[in-house]
Every structure is written in C-alpha cells, then in structure tokens.
Design an enzyme around this catalytic site. Structure first.
Site, short mmCIF file in Angstrom:
data_model
loop_
_atom_site.label_atom_id
_atom_site.label_comp_id
_atom_site.label_asym_id
_atom_site.label_seq_id
_atom_site.Cartn_x
_atom_site.Cartn_y
_atom_site.Cartn_z
N LYS A 16 0.85 -1.20 0.00
CA LYS A 16 0.00 0.00 0.00
C LYS A 16 0.88 1.25 0.00
O LYS A 16 2.06 1.18 0.35
CB LYS A 16 -0.93 -0.03 1.21
CG LYS A 16 -0.22 0.00 2.54
CD LYS A 16 -1.16 -0.41 3.67
CE LYS A 16 -0.44 -0.36 4.99
NZ LYS A 16 -1.14 -1.12 6.03
N ARG A 31 -10.98 -0.57 14.67
CA ARG A 31 -10.95 0.25 13.45
C ARG A 31 -11.95 -0.43 12.53
O ARG A 31 -13.11 -0.57 12.91
CB ARG A 31 -9.52 0.28 12.91
CG ARG A 31 -9.20 1.50 12.09
CD ARG A 31 -7.73 1.57 11.74
NE ARG A 31 -7.24 0.33 11.12
CZ ARG A 31 -5.99 0.15 10.70
NH1 ARG A 31 -5.11 1.11 10.83
NH2 ARG A 31 -5.62 -0.97 10.14
N TYR A 47 13.92 30.73 9.66
CA TYR A 47 12.69 31.34 10.17
C TYR A 47 12.64 31.33 11.69
O TYR A 47 13.07 30.37 12.33
CB TYR A 47 11.48 30.54 9.66
CG TYR A 47 11.13 30.78 8.22
CD1 TYR A 47 10.78 32.06 7.76
CD2 TYR A 47 11.13 29.73 7.30
CE1 TYR A 47 10.45 32.27 6.42
CE2 TYR A 47 10.80 29.94 5.97
CZ TYR A 47 10.46 31.20 5.54
OH TYR A 47 10.13 31.41 4.24
N MET A 55 10.31 25.14 3.45
CA MET A 55 9.60 24.34 2.47
C MET A 55 10.58 23.64 1.52
O MET A 55 10.43 22.46 1.22
CB MET A 55 8.63 25.22 1.67
CG MET A 55 7.71 24.43 0.77
SD MET A 55 6.59 25.47 -0.18
CE MET A 55 5.40 25.94 1.04
C1 LIG Z 1 -0.32 -2.07 6.66
C2 LIG Z 1 -0.87 -3.31 7.10
C3 LIG Z 1 -0.04 -4.40 7.41
C4 LIG Z 1 1.45 -4.32 7.40
O1 LIG Z 1 1.89 -3.99 8.67
P1 LIG Z 1 3.43 -3.75 9.02
O2 LIG Z 1 3.39 -3.26 10.40
O3 LIG Z 1 3.90 -2.72 8.05
O4 LIG Z 1 4.12 -5.04 8.85
C5 LIG Z 1 -0.65 -5.59 7.75
N1 LIG Z 1 -1.98 -5.70 7.80
C6 LIG Z 1 -2.81 -4.67 7.52
C7 LIG Z 1 -4.28 -4.87 7.61
C8 LIG Z 1 -2.28 -3.45 7.18
O5 LIG Z 1 -3.11 -2.44 6.91
#
Ligand SMILES: *Cc1c(COP(=O)(O)O)cnc(C)c1O
Length: 629
Positions: free
Chosen positions: A41, A139, A262, A310
């Site tokens: 992802k 969640r 800054y 930036m």
């Molecule tokens: C992102 C994610 C993972 C991966 O977790 P890591 O901590 O990066 O190994 C596993 N399961 C789900 C559902 C996730 O969203």
C-alpha cells in the site's frame, strides 16, 4: 567522499537486494504452513509498488496488499497478475474498479457486501472477499460477537466467495498481553465457523517476529521488509531499503551570535561553517526535524540547524574538514544508524511508516540490485492514472514521448503515425480487438478450369460495435485499401480480375453472431461488392463480446501460386490453416507476425498447413501469412 553519480537536487535510491535480504530474514520466521502477503500500500511505503511487488512475488508472496482499488488498478495496469487484496473497507462507487480489475476486498459491512454481490452478479463474476473481525483494534471489521451471524449472511450471497477471514493487532510490537487476547478472540470465532476459508491471517511483520499468530496460514509483511528495525528486535539485522539523498548546494560562514532560518530558532555559539541542502518539508523532510534532524555527509553526522523550510534546510558543517559544493548528503537510510528512519523519527516522536511514505515527493527513484543501478522511474509515474486524461491528450503524450525518445520530432511523428495512430485514432475509446482468431481456407478442385474453389471460414470473438457489419469483395488493390480503414468491415477479399464481381463468384454462405444467423444484402459500390450482414436482434448485443462466424465461397486462380491471409486488427490468439488438394505437391508458408509472438507454430499434415500463435499472445496488425504453392 561519496562520489556523485546522479545530478539532481534530491533522489531516492531503492536497494532491491536489501529488500530481498530482509524478506528472507522474515521468511525464516514463518511456520511451515504459513505463506505471506506483501503489503505494498501507499506505493509500497514509498518504495515503488511495481518493483517491490515483482521481487516479493519472486520470493514467494502469494498475495499483495493495497489500501484502495486505485492502487490495485495501477498494479494491474503495470501488468501485475498476482492476487491483490484491498485492506481497508471500500466505497460502493469503487465496486466497478474492484470487479473489473479482479481485486479481492476487505468486507466489513453487510450493506457493502450486498452491493458488491449485486454488481458481481450483473458482471457474471465471483467477487473474492476477506472478512475482517474486529478483535480489539476497533478500526474496521465486525465485532467478534456479531461475526458468525455476519459470516453466515455473506456465505449466502451467490456472487461472493469468502476466501479469507482476518484481523489486525493493535499493538503487536509492544503489548503481548493484549495481542494474545486478540488472538484468542480470533480463533474462538474461526472454531465456530460453518466452514474454514482458504486464508486465515492475523500477523503484520512485528507480530510475526514476536511469535504471534502461529496457527494462521498467511502473514502480512510490511514495514520490517522495508528494513525498519523495531524496538526490542534490534538483533534482527534488517537493512534500510530506501535511501534519500541530496547534495550540498551552498557553503556559508556564520558569526557567533547570528541566527539561521525562520523565527531565528538556532543561534551560532561560535563562528562556523554551515551548508544549505536544497530540500525541505515539501520534499517530505519532516518539519518536526527542525533543530533535531541529522544528515550523513562525508562519513560524518551533521546536525540540522534552524527550522526546516519548504524547500531548504541548513546543516552545521563543523564536523567536516573540506566540505565542497556537490557533496552528497544522506537524509534518510544508508549505512549510518543515525539516519535510519526509526532513529530519525524517535527525535520528534514521529512514525517510520509516515516518514517512508512522505519522503522524496520531488525525487526520482533509482533502483539498485547487487550495488548496480538497474533503472530509474520518473516522478510522473507516481500519479499517472490514465483515466484522468482525454484520448487526445493521451495521444499527444504518446507521440511526444516517442519523439523525445528518438530525439527527433520528425521521426517520432512518423513512427507514431505509421505504427500507433491507427490503433487509437480511427477507433472508439475502447479498442475492440479480436480474440481466438481462426481462419481456415480450403482450396479444392473446381469445374472452372484453371481455378480452385476457395472456401473460407472465419471464427473469432470481439465486442460488437454496430448492428451490422460488412464483408467487402474488391476488384482491385486500390479499392480494397479503402476498406482497411473502416471499422465496420469484418472481412475483406480481393477478387481476381478475370472475374466479374457478382454474387455468383463471391458468396457469403453464412454470417453468424453467436447463434443469430444474419441476413445479407448486396450492394455494388465503386468496384466493390459490399455484403451487409445484419439482424434486428443485433442491436441488443452492441457493447458485448460476441462470437463471429463468416463463411465464404469463391474462386481462386491456380496460376497465382500464392495466397495471403492478413491480420488487420489487434488480435489475441491466431490460428490460420490452409488446406489444399493433393495435386499440389509442395506448399510453403511464410508467416510475418509482429507482436508478442514473432515465431508462430507451423504444423504440417497431409494436405494442410497450420500457422498458430499461443492463445494468449498478442498479434499486431500488418501481420499475416503467405502460402506459396
Ligand atoms: C499495513 C498493514 C499491514 C502491514 O503492517 P506492518 O506493520 O507494516 O508489517 C498488515 N496488515 C494490515 C491490515 C495493514 O493495513
């Protein structure tokens, strides 16, 4: 001094060998029954989903995990065929993308499941779903107390296939007590399901190395495969896969008591040298690293001084003997402990996942394998989603890309026009290619001395675009050419000029679409016999993939000594056969195929030659076979 090979303000290096090494370390923690899903992802946590997925699949990943349908679609566009699971709950308006790209999906709501099932039915597809149990993360997912009921309802939906059940740990890295509770809840549910789906998955990478979820059969590997060490597991020697680099662009003196940046948040305690690096928070270098970040320059650690701007940061150059403009600075990753993501984020209470995802927004990625750069990907790759462009805009992009590649507008234009434009320009948005193209030609003796009877049988699948199509029998090459550009013509024949163009010498014996036998009407138009094939019911099939059958009977001069079959459209899978009377002793064939398969299979039987590609191979137009006798 690090030698500079790349001349840019900043760039990201991805070490695919390090990724492979990390994966192998993690794989050694798997139980014998466990396989792994590679989580890619957010463009593989900023590393490039396409490249990471490829290596992960080579290393045995049986699944890829993405965050949303768009990420899945992009993988498909890039040619990835591995199973892909969308980890987070989807929206109803994403269902088409999910189904059209064969993505598996997290289902955590009955309402969504119903909508998915309904659309899958209309598409005649089976949607692959993984049901999520909420065991305490709170969640996405269905609470364990409601899960069995939920599972049973989903199981009744005909067009959903429950392939997996999963849950997610809330604190796999630091709360073994709570994780155990979550696991117990999960197995409790699994034990009470009416059937056990193929995949049961719980672990992320931390959970795996912490010995959790040992009875599951799929593990979701993420952050640790990208080389991030986690507190408590420092003895697992993971290497950072991503290195973010920049160069020293200016060197300056500052006098004691003067301030930098800054809000004047840093003041020189003594006269010293400092440098400017041309990256800032817009490049993903976190603002929170103001006055606490470090960079690795000339094998020394230099402190970030003042606020992150930036587009620029300042670093104290005191540790460096002879700094020079152009020196490479490592901002993240690399061999120094101090610039590892986990150590940088600990300076401001940040999060390694976030830092990896946000870094290098303005940087190209360079991929390395065994220390050698194997290729780079342009910035534009990262948000290239072709649906955003109109056809004409896409055509312009393609044309200018070719011109740029050839460093000549003239040749670029020529190649684009001759080789590609016909694909796109004269067609609808969707290119309706032919599938399983079978063309059989049989020559047999005829009562007309000096001629063969020629029977041709054409079979192929294609999306129907009109409620009719034409078969064109032309009296000359020139006339025939007019019919090559027309998308409503499905078959073309060149009549020998010793024959009259009439309905006795060229007969369409059968024209069929699926099971509909079409009506044919003849028209003579400027040197061509046009046979219009139509049926009132055809209208209903427009836009659907249908099976075409076209059979013709005509005459062919013996003295011609050759016969050609042309492939005039983009075609997937070609099978051309030529049958001839045994009075012809030798027949040779010369295929000219362009596309994936340039060397079709040639088979000879008594009185027949067959030229075929593998069924899934793409063959481009301007291909064909010449049979010589
Ligand atoms: C992102 C994610 C993972 C991966 O977790 P890591 O901590 O990066 O190994 C596993 N399961 C789900 C559902 C996730 O969203």
């Amino acid at each position: 001094m690090l030698r500079r090979k790349i001349f840019e303000r900043s760039w990201v290096e991805i070490d695919l060998s390090a990724f492979r090494t990390n994966l192998n370390i993690l794989k050694s923690f798997l139980e014998p029954q466990q396989q792994f899903m590679m989580i890619v992802k957010a463009d593989a946590y900023g590393h490039g989903a396409r490249e990471i997925s490829k290596i992960a699949c080579e290393e045995g990943a049986v699944y890829l995990g993405v965050a949303n349908p768009e990420e899945g679609r992009l993988l498909r566009l890039q040619g990835c065929q591995a199973p892909v699971l969308i980890l987070s709950p989807c929206l109803k308006n994403e269902i088409n993308t999910i189904l059209d790209n064969d993505l598996a999906v997290n289902v955590s709501s009955l309402d969504f499941a119903r909508a998915l099932n309904k659309t899958a039915k209309t598409k005649n597809k089976q949607a692959v779903v993984h049901l999520k149990v909420d065991t305490g993360m709170h969640r996405s997912g269905i609470l364990d107390s409601e899960f069995i009921d939920f599972f049973n309802k989903i199981a009744k939906m005909d067009n959903l296939l429950i392939e997996g059940v999963f849950t997610h740990f809330a604190s796999a890295e630091n709360d073994p007590e709570f994780s155990k509770q979550q696991e117990e809840r999960f197995w409790n549910i699994i034990d009470n399901l009416p059937f056990t789906p193929t995949y049961l998955h719980i672990d992320n990478s931390n959970a795996l190395v912490n010995g959790l979820g040992k009875h599951s059969n799929l593990v979701r590997l993420g952050i640790m495969a990208y080389g991030i060490q986690v507190p408590g597991n420092k003895d697992i020697a993971l290497q950072p896969v991503m290195t973010f680099k920049t160069i020293l662009s200016q060197i300056k003196h500052i006098a004691k008591g003067e301030s930098v940046g800054y809000n004047r948040s840093w003041t020189a305690k003594k006269d010293c040298l400092y440098g400017i690096l041309p990256i800032g928070y817009a490049d993903g270098y976190d603002f929170m690293l103001s006055n606490c970040g470090v960079v690795f320059l000339d094998n020394k650690i230099c402190n970030v001084i003042g606020r992150i701007s930036m587009d620029m940061i300042c670093v104290d150059l005191s540790p460096i003997e002879h700094p020079a403009i152009g020196d490479v600075a490592i901002l993240l990753g690399g061999s120094a402990l101090e610039t590892r993501a986990e150590n940088l984020v600990s300076k401001y209470g940040g999060n390694s996942y976030e830092l990896l995802c946000q870094v290098g927004r303005r940087a190209k990625r360079y991929y390395f394998q065994n220390g050698k750069m194997i290729y780079s990907t342009p910035l534009s790759r990262r948000d290239f989603v072709p649906d955003d462009f109109s056809d004409s805009k896409l055509n312009q992009i393609i044309e200018s890309a070719i011109a740029q590649r050839l460093q000549s507008i003239e040749i670029g234009e020529l190649i684009y026009r001759e080789m590609l434009r016909d694909f796109f320009y004269y067609k609808d948005k969707d290119i309706h290619y032919r599938h399983n193209f079978q063309h059989q030609v049989i020559f047999s003796h005829s009562l007309n001395a000096g001629y063969f009877n020629a029977t041709t049988t054409l079979n192929f699948d294609k999306v129907l675009s009109n409620d009719y199509f034409l078969v064109a029998c032309a009296s000359s090459d020139e006339v025939l050419r007019r019919y090559f550009k027309r998308s409503d013509v499905e078959y073309r024949w060149l009549m020998d000029d010793s024959f009259e163009l009439d309905s006795k010498n060229f007969i369409v014996c059968l024209a069929k679409v699926d099971d509909l036998i079409l009506q044919t009407t003849l028209h003579y138009i400027n040197g061509c016999l046009e046979i219009r094939c139509s049926h009132p019911e055809l209208k209903k099939k427009i836009g659907k993939r249908v099976h075409f059958t076209i059979n013709t009977l005509t005459l062919y001069p013996c003295s011609s000594h050759q016969f050609s079959v042309f492939i005039t459209e983009l075609t997937r899978g070609v099978d051309i056969s030529f049958r001839f009377p045994l009075t012809i002793n030798t027949v040779d064939c010369v295929p000219f195929f362009s596309g994936q398969d340039k060397d079709p299979i040639i088979q000879r039987n008594n009185g027949e030659i067959r030229v075929s590609s593998k069924p899934e191979e793409w063959i481009f137009p301007i291909s064909g076979v010449v049979f010589a006798y």
